[in-house]
Design a protein around this motif. Structure first.
Motif, PDB file in Angstrom:
ATOM      1  N   CYS A  13       3.881  -5.789   7.175  1.00  0.00           N
ATOM      2  CA  CYS A  13       5.080  -5.168   6.609  1.00  0.00           C
ATOM      3  C   CYS A  13       4.805  -3.828   5.942  1.00  0.00           C
ATOM      4  CB  CYS A  13       5.753  -6.116   5.624  1.00  0.00           C
ATOM      5  SG  CYS A  13       4.733  -6.551   4.201  1.00  0.00           S
ATOM      6  N   LEU A  14       3.549  -3.359   5.990  1.00  0.00           N
ATOM      7  CA  LEU A  14       3.202  -2.071   5.407  1.00  0.00           C
ATOM      8  C   LEU A  14       2.789  -1.106   6.508  1.00  0.00           C
ATOM      9  CD1 LEU A  14       1.142  -3.174   2.267  1.00  0.00           C
ATOM     10  CD2 LEU A  14       3.581  -2.685   2.427  1.00  0.00           C
ATOM     11  N   SER A  15       3.228   0.132   6.393  1.00  0.00           N
ATOM     12  CA  SER A  15       2.950   1.122   7.422  1.00  0.00           C
ATOM     13  C   SER A  15       1.635   1.851   7.161  1.00  0.00           C
ATOM     14  CB  SER A  15       4.091   2.135   7.493  1.00  0.00           C
ATOM     15  OG  SER A  15       4.165   2.869   6.273  1.00  0.00           O
ATOM     16  N   TYR A  16       1.209   2.623   8.138  1.00  0.00           N
ATOM     17  CA  TYR A  16      -0.063   3.359   8.074  1.00  0.00           C
ATOM     18  C   TYR A  16      -0.093   4.379   6.935  1.00  0.00           C
ATOM     19  CZ  TYR A  16       2.452   7.319  10.024  1.00  0.00           C
ATOM     20  OH  TYR A  16       3.349   8.343  10.208  1.00  0.00           O
ATOM     21  N   ASN A  17       1.091   4.838   6.502  1.00  0.00           N
ATOM     22  CA  ASN A  17       1.121   5.882   5.463  1.00  0.00           C
ATOM     23  C   ASN A  17       1.440   5.312   4.081  1.00  0.00           C
ATOM     24  OD1 ASN A  17       3.768   5.218   5.857  1.00  0.00           O
ATOM     25  ND2 ASN A  17       4.525   7.297   6.174  1.00  0.00           N
ATOM     26  N   ASN A  18       1.238   4.014   3.891  1.00  0.00           N
ATOM     27  CA  ASN A  18       1.497   3.396   2.598  1.00  0.00           C
ATOM     28  C   ASN A  18       0.595   4.006   1.530  1.00  0.00           C
ATOM     29  OD1 ASN A  18       0.672   1.103   0.508  1.00  0.00           O
ATOM     30  ND2 ASN A  18       2.748   0.687   1.213  1.00  0.00           N
ATOM     31  N   ARG A  19       1.183   4.571   0.498  1.00  0.00           N
ATOM     32  CA  ARG A  19       0.418   5.295  -0.518  1.00  0.00           C
ATOM     33  C   ARG A  19      -0.426   4.364  -1.386  1.00  0.00           C
ATOM     34  NH1 ARG A  19       1.070  10.428  -1.385  1.00  0.00           N
ATOM     35  NH2 ARG A  19       0.410  10.216  -3.573  1.00  0.00           N
TER      36      ARG A  19
END
Length: 285
Positions: A13-19
């Protein structure tokens, strides 16, 4: 649950650009509750909001106390958890890119829940053993200024055969453990040795302990640093945090302590939260 949407636990549920993953631009807290209600939820929600604001995050109109409490309740019911539970909440800043510099101050909320075996807060019957945290035992270079090296302290716990580690400040004062705030006791005095911070989740639970100890047990409350030179006058020691509750400490290094009145404090805490949940369940508050 991501921003109010329930998702299967085995689905990414988290994308590659999750800070949070890329730059650590996030924070996580763990809260405990019963019967789909988080203990002291209003105080913890206010603390979460303060933490977010302290690092420049701005909540949306949809992030409100009542709505967030309802989201957690729905997630618990979806998982068929109706008694004691722990909720892990992660707040991370939103982003449309992998840039290190944030392009927005809005944030997202990720929540997971797990059931716990014991109802309400109960004290450990056998005292736990602790020792001082020594970063040199981690067998890795401590070059990062931001990484919390106690997060990988499992080998120290195993080598020293202790249940928790006590972290000191530069003056040797005992400030916290890996998980908890620290309390010491002498006669009818309760000493809060950790640094009280409005942006500390542990401070909410610690404040409740101090309030109940004073009101129910007539104890004198002090906020004071404690180091090795003051231990000879100490009768008891315990650790406190929202997930583990109160844990009586029998040993810190070579120092030994008695359970003293810790059991009485733990009983009052148990009774307080049991009553709180019963009132919430039956609509008395």
């Amino acid at each position: 649950m991501l921003n109010g949407t329930i998702m299967p636990s085995d689905t990414p549920c988290l994308s590659y650009n999750n800070r949070g993953l890329l730059w650590g631009d996030s924070f996580s807290v763990q809260l405990r509750g019963n019967s789909c209600f988080v203990y002291d939820f209003s105080s913890y929600f206010a603390c979460i909001t303060r933490i977010a604001e302290s690092i420049g995050m701005q909540s949306s109109e949809s992030f409100k106390q009542k709505g967030f409490a309802n989201d957690i309740m729905l997630l618990l019911r979806k998982n068929r958890i109706y008694k004691e539970f722990v909720a892990t909440i992660t707040i991370f800043r939103n982003s449309d890119s992998t840039s290190k510099i944030a392009d927005t101050n809005t944030f997202s909320t990720l929540v997971s829940v797990e059931s716990l075996p014991h109802e309400y807060y109960s004290i450990n019957k056998e005292g736990i053993f602790t020792d001082i945290f020594d970063a040199s035992m981690l067998h890795c270079p401590t070059t990062s200024q931001t990484f919390q090296y106690e997060l990988i302290s499992g080998n120290i716990l195993a080598e020293k055969k202790v249940d928790d580690l006590i972290i000191t400040d530069t003056d040797g004062n005992y400030r916290r453990s890996l998980h908890s705030d620290i309390f010491f006791m002498k006669d009818k005095s309760l000493i809060y040795a950790s640094n009280y911070e409005k942006t500390s989740i542990n401070s909410v639970f610690s404040s409740r302990i101090m309030q109940i100890s004073k009101q129910k047990l007539g104890m004198e409350i002090y906020k004071s640093s404690i180091n090795s030179s003051k231990l000879k006058s100490i009768d008891a020691m315990f650790l406190a945090d929202p997930v583990n509750g109160i844990r009586w400490v029998v040993g810190m290094g070579r120092n030994r302590f008695y359970s003293s009145i810790v059991n009485d404090i733990a009983y009052e805490i148990y009774h307080y939260y049991k009553t709180e949940i019963e009132n919430l369940k039956y609509g008395h508050v």
